[in-house]
Design a protein around this motif. Structure first.
Motif, PDB file in Angstrom:
ATOM      1  N   PHE A  39       0.858  -1.185   0.000  1.00 27.93           N
ATOM      2  CA  PHE A  39       0.000   0.000   0.000  1.00 27.93           C
ATOM      3  C   PHE A  39       0.889   1.228   0.000  1.00 27.93           C
ATOM      4  N   GLY A  40       0.515   2.226  -0.801  1.00 25.87           N
ATOM      5  CA  GLY A  40       1.263   3.466  -0.842  1.00 25.87           C
ATOM      6  C   GLY A  40       0.366   4.656  -1.116  1.00 25.87           C
ATOM      7  N   LEU A  41       0.793   5.840  -0.645  1.00 25.67           N
ATOM      8  CA  LEU A  41       0.052   7.077  -0.836  1.00 25.67           C
ATOM      9  C   LEU A  41       0.909   8.115  -1.534  1.00 25.67           C
ATOM     10  N   GLU A  42       0.285   8.864  -2.445  1.00 28.44           N
ATOM     11  CA  GLU A  42       0.927  10.024  -3.068  1.00 28.44           C
ATOM     12  C   GLU A  42       0.011  11.219  -2.818  1.00 28.44           C
ATOM     13  N   ILE A  43       0.530  12.223  -2.131  1.00 27.31           N
ATOM     14  CA  ILE A  43      -0.271  13.396  -1.777  1.00 27.31           C
ATOM     15  C   ILE A  43       0.409  14.643  -2.321  1.00 27.31           C
ATOM     16  N   ASP A  44      -0.361  15.488  -2.955  1.00 25.46           N
ATOM     17  CA  ASP A  44       0.139  16.751  -3.500  1.00 25.46           C
ATOM     18  C   ASP A  44      -0.847  17.868  -3.149  1.00 25.46           C
ATOM     19  N   PRO A  45      -0.403  18.902  -2.414  1.00 19.76           N
ATOM     20  CA  PRO A  45       0.951  19.177  -1.953  1.00 19.76           C
ATOM     21  C   PRO A  45       1.456  18.106  -0.982  1.00 19.76           C
ATOM     22  N   PRO A  46       2.779  17.854  -1.002  1.00 20.66           N
ATOM     23  CA  PRO A  46       3.351  16.813  -0.142  1.00 20.66           C
ATOM     24  C   PRO A  46       3.042  17.086   1.331  1.00 20.66           C
ATOM     25  N   SER A  47       2.693  16.014   2.056  1.00 21.97           N
ATOM     26  CA  SER A  47       2.288  16.157   3.453  1.00 21.97           C
ATOM     27  C   SER A  47       2.805  14.973   4.258  1.00 21.97           C
ATOM     28  N   GLU A  48       3.062  15.213   5.528  1.00 23.77           N
ATOM     29  CA  GLU A  48       3.436  14.131   6.428  1.00 23.77           C
ATOM     30  C   GLU A  48       2.175  13.373   6.826  1.00 23.77           C
ATOM     31  N   VAL A  49       2.260  12.046   6.823  1.00 23.95           N
ATOM     32  CA  VAL A  49       1.100  11.203   7.095  1.00 23.95           C
ATOM     33  C   VAL A  49       1.314  10.442   8.395  1.00 23.95           C
ATOM     34  N   PHE A  50       0.278  10.447   9.240  1.00 29.09           N
ATOM     35  CA  PHE A  50       0.284   9.699  10.502  1.00 29.09           C
ATOM     36  C   PHE A  50      -0.749   8.590  10.384  1.00 29.09           C
ATOM     37  N   THR A  51      -0.351   7.345  10.626  1.00 31.44           N
ATOM     38  CA  THR A  51      -1.240   6.188  10.477  1.00 31.44           C
ATOM     39  C   THR A  51      -1.589   5.602  11.835  1.00 31.44           C
ATOM     40  N   TYR A  52      -2.873   5.295  12.024  1.00 35.77           N
ATOM     41  CA  TYR A  52      -3.314   4.660  13.261  1.00 35.77           C
ATOM     42  C   TYR A  52      -4.541   3.799  12.978  1.00 35.77           C
ATOM     43  N   SER A  53      -4.919   2.959  13.932  1.00 37.02           N
ATOM     44  CA  SER A  53      -6.137   2.157  13.836  1.00 37.02           C
ATOM     45  C   SER A  53      -7.217   2.800  14.684  1.00 37.02           C
ATOM     46  N   ASP A  54      -8.431   2.929  14.134  1.00 30.89           N
ATOM     47  CA  ASP A  54      -9.519   3.554  14.882  1.00 30.89           C
ATOM     48  C   ASP A  54     -10.227   2.532  15.780  1.00 30.89           C
ATOM     49  N   TYR A  55     -11.300   2.962  16.413  1.00 33.23           N
ATOM     50  CA  TYR A  55     -12.041   2.115  17.350  1.00 33.23           C
ATOM     51  C   TYR A  55     -12.494   0.809  16.716  1.00 33.23           C
ATOM     52  N   TRP A  56     -12.845   0.854  15.428  1.00 34.36           N
ATOM     53  CA  TRP A  56     -13.387  -0.312  14.728  1.00 34.36           C
ATOM     54  C   TRP A  56     -12.299  -1.183  14.127  1.00 34.36           C
ATOM     55  N   GLY A  57     -11.031  -0.782  14.276  1.00 36.40           N
ATOM     56  CA  GLY A  57      -9.928  -1.558  13.739  1.00 36.40           C
ATOM     57  C   GLY A  57      -9.539  -1.192  12.322  1.00 36.40           C
ATOM     58  N   THR A  58     -10.096  -0.124  11.785  1.00 33.34           N
ATOM     59  CA  THR A  58      -9.779   0.323  10.430  1.00 33.34           C
ATOM     60  C   THR A  58      -8.537   1.193  10.436  1.00 33.34           C
ATOM     61  N   SER A  59      -7.651   0.990   9.466  1.00 32.77           N
ATOM     62  CA  SER A  59      -6.467   1.840   9.334  1.00 32.77           C
ATOM     63  C   SER A  59      -6.866   3.223   8.835  1.00 32.77           C
ATOM     64  N   VAL A  60      -6.320   4.249   9.494  1.00 33.82           N
ATOM     65  CA  VAL A  60      -6.615   5.634   9.132  1.00 33.82           C
ATOM     66  C   VAL A  60      -5.296   6.333   8.820  1.00 33.82           C
ATOM     67  N   GLU A  61      -5.240   7.032   7.689  1.00 34.51           N
ATOM     68  CA  GLU A  61      -4.100   7.891   7.352  1.00 34.51           C
ATOM     69  C   GLU A  61      -4.545   9.334   7.569  1.00 34.51           C
ATOM     70  N   ALA A  62      -3.895  10.025   8.494  1.00 37.81           N
ATOM     71  CA  ALA A  62      -4.232  11.415   8.810  1.00 37.81           C
ATOM     72  C   ALA A  62      -3.120  12.324   8.292  1.00 37.81           C
ATOM     73  N   PHE A  63      -3.510  13.433   7.651  1.00 40.76           N
ATOM     74  CA  PHE A  63      -2.507  14.380   7.179  1.00 40.76           C
ATOM     75  C   PHE A  63      -3.104  15.778   7.101  1.00 40.76           C
ATOM     76  N   GLY A  64      -2.234  16.755   7.175  1.00 42.21           N
ATOM     77  CA  GLY A  64      -2.640  18.142   7.037  1.00 42.21           C
ATOM     78  C   GLY A  64      -1.802  18.835   5.984  1.00 42.21           C
ATOM     79  N   VAL A  65      -2.438  19.750   5.251  1.00 38.46           N
ATOM     80  CA  VAL A  65      -1.721  20.598   4.287  1.00 38.46           C
ATOM     81  C   VAL A  65      -1.737  22.009   4.850  1.00 38.46           C
ATOM     82  N   HIS A  66      -0.595  22.534   5.246  1.00 40.25           N
ATOM     83  CA  HIS A  66      -0.530  23.811   5.949  1.00 40.25           C
ATOM     84  C   HIS A  66      -0.074  24.966   5.066  1.00 40.25           C
ATOM     85  N   GLN A  67       0.287  24.685   3.825  1.00 43.51           N
ATOM     86  CA  GLN A  67       0.641  25.742   2.891  1.00 43.51           C
ATOM     87  C   GLN A  67      -0.572  26.117   2.056  1.00 43.51           C
ATOM     88  N   ASP A  68      -0.567  27.323   1.495  1.00 42.22           N
ATOM     89  CA  ASP A  68      -1.654  27.731   0.617  1.00 42.22           C
ATOM     90  C   ASP A  68      -1.701  26.818  -0.604  1.00 42.22           C
TER      91      ASP A  68
END
Length: 287
Positions: A39-68
């Motif tokens: 599994f791989g992700l490509e995000i544009d604008p480039p962003s740091e991704v944090f991965t965790y499992s939620d309450y139901w056991g699903t993988s979640v990729e969280a990221f923020g884009v802080h530039q305009d």
């Protein structure tokens, strides 16, 4: 079966968006029926991704884009090895649904949830659909599954994310999310635990080859019903079939709100347009 998946999402904003915060539930899970190979992700604008499992056991990729930015592109690529689900060989009597330990273990999937509720009319409908079938759980689930497939038609323009089960039944059409919500509601109204499954589906034509003639390829939704002594049984009311090796699970929850594939917010930017596309293929020798 080995399946490759490419999910593409593009958001374009009327003006500069100052920042956005996003949650992705796009990564297929690994379980008894399927194995995630890569599994791989490509995000544009480039962003740091944090991965965790939620309450139901699903993988979640969280990221923020802080530039305009005026556009946000996400591409997820996955390769998954899948098998069909085991056949249901035990058909417990309907009385087994009232077992206290069984109900306690499936409590969250017997209750109303944010996007799945029912009224007296839906409970009456559920009873009328199942009253003429054998007094066993498998027969009741199959009757409800077949009723949904026969009585709803697929229409991408007819509903929105928050459309209620009552509205879908009134108009008799919707998308896979709506088919799943209606079946979940009918099952729960009958005392049968049911959970919503988010994933991908690789259609096939009459020759068993990949085809998207009937339904556009996007993320897909189906249902798993809790069967006493047997576990969860996957059924796809949109395609009127049992879950097969062509179904790839991302995650499970009470309804769509628990497993939304892409959820986000942004500051400024005006209105946004979105384009979602999914490409899927099976290994050539397995088509």
């Amino acid at each position: 079966m080995e399946v490759s998946i490419i999910y593409k999402a593009l958001y374009e904003y009327e003006s500069q968006a100052r920042c956005s915060h996003n949650l992705l539930r796009l990564r297929p899970c690994s379980d008894a029926r399927q194995q995630l190979i890569e599994f791989g992700l490509e995000i544009d604008p480039p962003s740091e991704v944090f991965t965790y499992s939620d309450y139901w056991g699903t993988s979640v990729e969280a990221f923020g884009v802080h530039q305009d930015h005026t556009r946000l592109s996400v591409v997820a690529r996955a390769t998954v090895r899948t098998d069909g689900q085991p056949a249901m060989v035990d058909s417990p009597p309907a009385d087994a649904l009232r077992d206290g330990r069984f109900r306690e273990g499936h409590w969250e999937f017997l209750q109303p949830s944010p996007l799945v509720s029912w009224n007296d009319a839906i409970e009456t409908l559920s009873q009328s659909v199942t009253e003429s079938v054998d007094e066993d759980v498998i027969a009741r689930v199959l009757a409800l599954h077949r009723w949904v497939g026969r009585n709803l038609s697929f229409d991408e323009t007819s509903t929105r994310v928050g459309t209620s089960v009552e509205e879908v039944l009134e108009q008799g059409k919707g998308v896979c999310q709506d088919f799943a919500h209606v079946l979940v509601a009918l099952c729960r109204a009958s005392g049968i635990p049911a959970r919503y499954v988010s994933g991908y589906f690789l259609p096939a034509n009459e020759h068993g080859e990949s085809s998207e003639a009937d339904f556009p390829l996007k993320t897909h939704a189906w249902v798993e019903a809790g069967i006493p002594r047997s576990g969860w049984w996957g059924l796809d009311p949109t395609h009127r079939m049992e879950v097969s090796a062509r179904h790839v699970v991302i995650g499970r929850g009470r309804d769509y709100a628990d497993v939304t594939p892409f959820r986000g917010s942004y500051s400024a930017g005006g209105r946004a347009t979105q384009a979602i596309e999914v490409e899927m293929a099976a290994a050539a020798s397995q088509q």
